[in-house]
Design an enzyme around this catalytic site. Structure first.
Site, PDB file in Angstrom:
ATOM      1  N   ASP A   1      -0.735  -6.239  -0.017  1.00  0.00           N
ATOM      2  CA  ASP A   1      -0.917  -5.391   1.150  1.00  0.00           C
ATOM      3  C   ASP A   1      -0.904  -3.946   0.655  1.00  0.00           C
ATOM      4  OD1 ASP A   1      -0.763  -5.398   4.283  1.00  0.00           O
ATOM      5  OD2 ASP A   1       0.549  -3.777   3.600  1.00  0.00           O
TER       6      ASP A   1
ATOM      7  N   ASN B   1      -6.933   5.978   5.956  1.00  0.00           N
ATOM      8  CA  ASN B   1      -8.067   6.055   6.877  1.00  0.00           C
ATOM      9  C   ASN B   1      -7.954   7.262   7.805  1.00  0.00           C
ATOM     10  OD1 ASN B   1      -9.690   3.888   6.097  1.00  0.00           O
ATOM     11  ND2 ASN B   1      -8.557   2.440   7.356  1.00  0.00           N
TER      12      ASN B   1
ATOM     13  N   GLU C   1      -6.292  -4.618   5.069  1.00  0.00           N
ATOM     14  CA  GLU C   1      -5.900  -4.229   3.710  1.00  0.00           C
ATOM     15  C   GLU C   1      -5.097  -5.324   3.028  1.00  0.00           C
ATOM     16  OE1 GLU C   1      -2.461  -2.957   6.277  1.00  0.00           O
ATOM     17  OE2 GLU C   1      -4.617  -3.082   6.517  1.00  0.00           O
TER      18      GLU C   1
END
Length: 168
Positions: free
Chosen positions: A65, A73, A108
């Protein structure tokens, strides 16, 4: 030509078969990273998990992760976020050995199936990959992002399902 006759029609199904194969590949491949998507990764793990039950071999999984990915982002935009995902995949893929299977679970999160590998060896590999990602993903597309990942490792038991293995 008076009387009965025959009409023969030949149809080359090669193009249709190739199109179907390409659609299947697309349905099982993550378009962004080019690795197996969640459906394909779970299918691969199910196959390996069944092999473990039949042969008493080993299977470990590592779940990756990317830490604080939402902030990447938010801060730099989704274009750089996409580049970060591809950079992580490049680093992990560069360390894989024959039989290792990397897939994207979504967002992710990535899963790495390690056939024939016990939990201790999988944990050592996960730590190695964590360090490689930290070093190799410090700068992405010329921007300092300093990516890090959290990794969980589990070894498949004879009673595990793919879902229980990933959950653990």
């Amino acid at each position: 030509p008076n009387g009965p006759g025959q009409l023969v029609i030949w149809h080359d199904a090669t193009v249709q078969a190739e199109l179907m194969a390409e659609r299947r590949r697309e349905a099982l491949t993550d378009a962004l990273t080019g690795i197996p998507n969640r459906r394909a990764a779970e299918d691969i793990l199910r196959h390996e998990q069944a092999r473990v039950q039949r042969s008493s071999s080993q299977l470990s999984v590592a779940l990756f992760d990317i830490d604080h990915f939402k902030s990447v982002n938010d801060r730099f935009g989704h274009g750089l976020g996409d580049s970060c995902l591809r950079a992580v995949v490049r680093v992990i893929s560069g360390e894989l050995q024959y039989g290792d299977q990397l897939g994207r679970l979504g967002g992710e999160e990535f899963v790495l199936g390690l056939a024939g590998v016990d939990r201790l060896r999988a944990t050592a590999l996960a730590e190695h990959l964590r360090r490689e990602i930290e070093a190799g993903c410090r700068v992405v597309d010329g921007i300092e992002v300093a990516l890090t990942v959290s990794i969980g490792v589990a070894e498949c038991s004879g009673t595990d399902t793919v879902a229980s293995l990933i959950r653990r």
